[in-house]
Design a protein around this motif. Sequence first.
Motif, PDB file in Angstrom:
ATOM      1  N   LEU A 140      14.312   4.620  47.767  1.00  0.00           N
ATOM      2  CA  LEU A 140      12.870   4.482  47.520  1.00  0.00           C
ATOM      3  C   LEU A 140      12.049   5.214  48.577  1.00  0.00           C
ATOM      4  CD1 LEU A 140      12.709   0.722  46.450  1.00  0.00           C
ATOM      5  CD2 LEU A 140      12.560   2.737  44.986  1.00  0.00           C
ATOM      6  N   LEU A 141      12.457   5.116  49.838  1.00  0.00           N
ATOM      7  CA  LEU A 141      11.715   5.791  50.904  1.00  0.00           C
ATOM      8  C   LEU A 141      11.803   7.307  50.760  1.00  0.00           C
ATOM      9  CD1 LEU A 141      12.617   3.582  54.015  1.00  0.00           C
ATOM     10  CD2 LEU A 141      10.462   3.653  52.754  1.00  0.00           C
ATOM     11  N   THR A 142      13.000   7.802  50.478  1.00  0.00           N
ATOM     12  CA  THR A 142      13.147   9.242  50.289  1.00  0.00           C
ATOM     13  C   THR A 142      12.396   9.712  49.047  1.00  0.00           C
ATOM     14  OG1 THR A 142      15.353   9.045  51.271  1.00  0.00           O
ATOM     15  CG2 THR A 142      14.802  11.116  50.205  1.00  0.00           C
ATOM     16  N   GLY A 143      12.420   8.901  47.992  1.00  0.00           N
ATOM     17  CA  GLY A 143      11.661   9.249  46.793  1.00  0.00           C
ATOM     18  C   GLY A 143      10.168   9.288  47.052  1.00  0.00           C
ATOM     19  N   GLY A 144       9.662   8.339  47.823  1.00  0.00           N
ATOM     20  CA  GLY A 144       8.244   8.362  48.169  1.00  0.00           C
ATOM     21  C   GLY A 144       7.882   9.591  48.985  1.00  0.00           C
ATOM     22  N   LEU A 145       8.739   9.952  49.952  1.00  0.00           N
ATOM     23  CA  LEU A 145       8.504  11.162  50.743  1.00  0.00           C
ATOM     24  C   LEU A 145       8.528  12.412  49.866  1.00  0.00           C
ATOM     25  CD1 LEU A 145       8.170  12.518  53.514  1.00  0.00           C
ATOM     26  CD2 LEU A 145      10.664  12.501  53.729  1.00  0.00           C
ATOM     27  N   ALA A 146       9.459  12.452  48.921  1.00  0.00           N
ATOM     28  CA  ALA A 146       9.537  13.597  48.012  1.00  0.00           C
ATOM     29  C   ALA A 146       8.291  13.685  47.127  1.00  0.00           C
ATOM     30  CB  ALA A 146      10.796  13.493  47.156  1.00  0.00           C
ATOM     31  N   LEU A 165      15.351   9.561  42.448  1.00  0.00           N
ATOM     32  CA  LEU A 165      15.670   8.620  43.519  1.00  0.00           C
ATOM     33  C   LEU A 165      14.996   7.272  43.304  1.00  0.00           C
ATOM     34  CD1 LEU A 165      15.407  10.981  46.635  1.00  0.00           C
ATOM     35  CD2 LEU A 165      17.487  10.112  45.553  1.00  0.00           C
ATOM     36  N   ILE A 166      13.751   7.289  42.857  1.00  0.00           N
ATOM     37  CA  ILE A 166      13.014   6.035  42.674  1.00  0.00           C
ATOM     38  C   ILE A 166      13.637   5.191  41.569  1.00  0.00           C
ATOM     39  CG2 ILE A 166      10.812   5.077  41.893  1.00  0.00           C
ATOM     40  CD1 ILE A 166       9.432   7.336  43.441  1.00  0.00           C
ATOM     41  N   PHE A 228      11.159  11.209  32.233  1.00  0.00           N
ATOM     42  CA  PHE A 228      11.927  10.162  32.904  1.00  0.00           C
ATOM     43  C   PHE A 228      11.614   8.791  32.316  1.00  0.00           C
ATOM     44  CE2 PHE A 228      13.066  13.247  36.070  1.00  0.00           C
ATOM     45  CZ  PHE A 228      14.213  12.746  36.647  1.00  0.00           C
ATOM     46  N   GLY A 229      10.350   8.548  32.004  1.00  0.00           N
ATOM     47  CA  GLY A 229       9.994   7.269  31.401  1.00  0.00           C
ATOM     48  C   GLY A 229      10.653   7.064  30.058  1.00  0.00           C
TER      49      GLY A 229
END
Length: 329
Positions: A140-146, A165-166, A228-229
């Motif tokens: 989640l953290l890496t996805g937010g950064l991306a 990632l999320i 994705f959804g």
Amino acid sequence: MRSSTRDLLTCEVTDWHQRGLIDRALLDTLLLRYASRDRFMTALLKWLGLFAIFQLGLAVLAFIALMTDSALFAALLLGVVSMVLGWLGIRLATDPRQRYPFSGAVLVTASLAAVFGTGLLLEIALQGDSAGTHVPLLLLLTGGLAALTAYAYHLRWPLLLALLLIFHGLGAWSAYGGQGVYFAAIQDERSMAVIALVTILLGLGHERWLECGPLRRCAGFGGLYLIFGLLYLNLSLWFLSLGSSGQVLGWVLLFTAAGIAQIVAGARLHDGRLSGFGIVFLAIDLYTRFFEHFWDRLSAGLFFLLAGALAMLLGYLFERQAQTTEHRS
């Protein structure tokens, strides 16, 4: 027209689309006009070259880490590599002359993937055998950064990585089981279905309003949210419809209704993505029900014969209906 001129025009129109100056329909029209005959082979060689360089770099890093026998050193090494790739990728992606926009986006995405690997190696180095408990948080953290990187520099590749990632951090996972078998599962299908539905609505709003206004340079972001959804919504409903309990019937009906609704919505909105996902997962739904009710009652040969005949009949009927509708219009 010379091949060099065709390649130049192809790169230019692709760059215009990435910067939000032209939409996808105009991009496809221009690519059909200016694309060279060997464009597919050129793109294939480019992707194979990038993949080979990426794999070679990973092999060198893995060899160094194995020689030192230290997860902490491997984490520090990968962290340095991620910073170098990120710095170089941002420079290429934000070049005023836009000479290497594709390479810049790929390097930035690779640096973000390396950030996740660095965090995972640090957890292994610090926790040892108990490592792995913070993997969802790292995702989640890496996805937010991306996602922040994607919006900051108007790059779609980091957003693709962010969504992947999320969704995995929220409970979707897959694994290789050996002998060509893959496994996929979702921790909480009901919650994932709700999250995916919100992502679909976000994608439609992003594409139809935000990308026509304040986020013009983020063209294509809404399409990623939508795809994705749709993928995770249909997967969640499909997994919920599997089984033999009495509660499954409700999920089967909901899965079928969702597939039909996507086809209708795609036809009303003239959006092939909605109708495409609806057709594919409605076919999966029908095949799943056919398998559940007839696999144990029929021989394998008769089962596949009936399944193939049914698929050909449905294809014929759909094609005839499409031709009839086209002649009427």
